[in-house]
Scaffold this motif. Sequence first.
Motif, PDB file in Angstrom:
ATOM      1  N   GLY A 135       1.963  -7.021   1.496  1.00 19.55           N
ATOM      2  CA  GLY A 135       2.932  -6.226   0.855  1.00 19.55           C
ATOM      3  C   GLY A 135       3.830  -5.157   1.830  1.00 19.55           C
ATOM      4  O   GLY A 135       3.681  -5.609   3.021  1.00 19.55           O
ATOM      5  N   GLN A 136       4.530  -4.454   1.296  1.00 21.84           N
ATOM      6  CA  GLN A 136       5.209  -3.506   2.047  1.00 21.84           C
ATOM      7  C   GLN A 136       4.429  -2.410   2.672  1.00 21.84           C
ATOM      8  O   GLN A 136       4.613  -1.907   3.672  1.00 21.84           O
ATOM      9  CB  GLN A 136       6.297  -2.843   1.422  1.00 21.84           C
ATOM     10  N   VAL A 137       3.504  -1.896   1.768  1.00 21.26           N
ATOM     11  CA  VAL A 137       2.529  -0.957   1.917  1.00 21.26           C
ATOM     12  C   VAL A 137       1.567  -1.137   1.056  1.00 21.26           C
ATOM     13  O   VAL A 137       1.622  -1.595   0.068  1.00 21.26           O
ATOM     14  CB  VAL A 137       3.015   0.594   1.998  1.00 21.26           C
ATOM     15  N   ALA A 138       0.036  -0.851   1.734  1.00 26.57           N
ATOM     16  CA  ALA A 138      -1.119  -1.175   0.563  1.00 26.57           C
ATOM     17  C   ALA A 138      -2.134  -0.227   1.148  1.00 26.57           C
ATOM     18  O   ALA A 138      -2.342   0.304   1.973  1.00 26.57           O
ATOM     19  CB  ALA A 138      -1.557  -2.567   0.757  1.00 26.57           C
ATOM     20  N   TYR A 139      -3.187  -0.057   0.024  1.00 27.14           N
ATOM     21  CA  TYR A 139      -4.404   0.764   0.430  1.00 27.14           C
ATOM     22  C   TYR A 139      -5.519  -0.061  -0.264  1.00 27.14           C
ATOM     23  O   TYR A 139      -5.557  -1.003  -1.212  1.00 27.14           O
ATOM     24  CB  TYR A 139      -4.097   1.902  -0.305  1.00 27.14           C
ATOM     25  N   ARG A 140      -6.869   0.400  -0.153  1.00 27.55           N
ATOM     26  CA  ARG A 140      -8.043   0.054  -0.714  1.00 27.55           C
ATOM     27  C   ARG A 140      -8.827   1.347  -1.006  1.00 27.55           C
ATOM     28  O   ARG A 140      -8.968   2.392  -0.298  1.00 27.55           O
ATOM     29  CB  ARG A 140      -8.799  -0.869   0.122  1.00 27.55           C
TER      30      ARG A 140
END
Length: 199
Positions: A135-140
């Motif tokens: 995506g444009q920005v992501a996290y975990r």
Amino acid sequence: MSDGQPAVPRRSGAEVSVHGRTWLAVAAVLLTTGCATENPPVAVPAAGPVTVEAAAASSGGACRLLDFTVIARQTGARFDVAAASDSGDTHTCVVRSERSLLPELTLTVTDTSIDKSTFTLDVLPKGAKKVTRLGQVAYRRTLPKTGKLGPAAEVGWLATEGRLTTLRWTSPRAADTAQAEEMAGRLIALAKTLDTRAL
């Protein structure tokens, strides 16, 4: 002229044909009746119920983005039950095995107008690790055990078309944090197969 024998009336071709067909019909009936008497019909057992696995997408909503086969390939777990729900601009799909409540995979997709900066400031959880190429920005991130639930793994991202999306894996109580951390990596791979524009 007569040779002393009684005269035999001649039959027309039509009469011979009719008599021939009559004898053939009688012979066929006799043969059929004889077969039925000698070989009674064999009883064929009724077919048992056939179980057909329904696709996750058949549940509609956000479940249209998920496929049990793809989930199994990416996570190593087999699910066969899916349920969708909608609340305003948020669409949710929960998948699990019919045999047990956990593990459970939840997909949430929310229509949003936020940008990358707002996502980073307001959505990105504290302590979460950034994920690239999603995506444009992501996290975990991973979450600890709570109550009867085991640790959870979560991947969240802002899709290119402006949809806030999360995948959360809730483990059985017996699982440990290391297993949840490993599952977070698998969820990233699963997340990259999802096309939220199809919702």
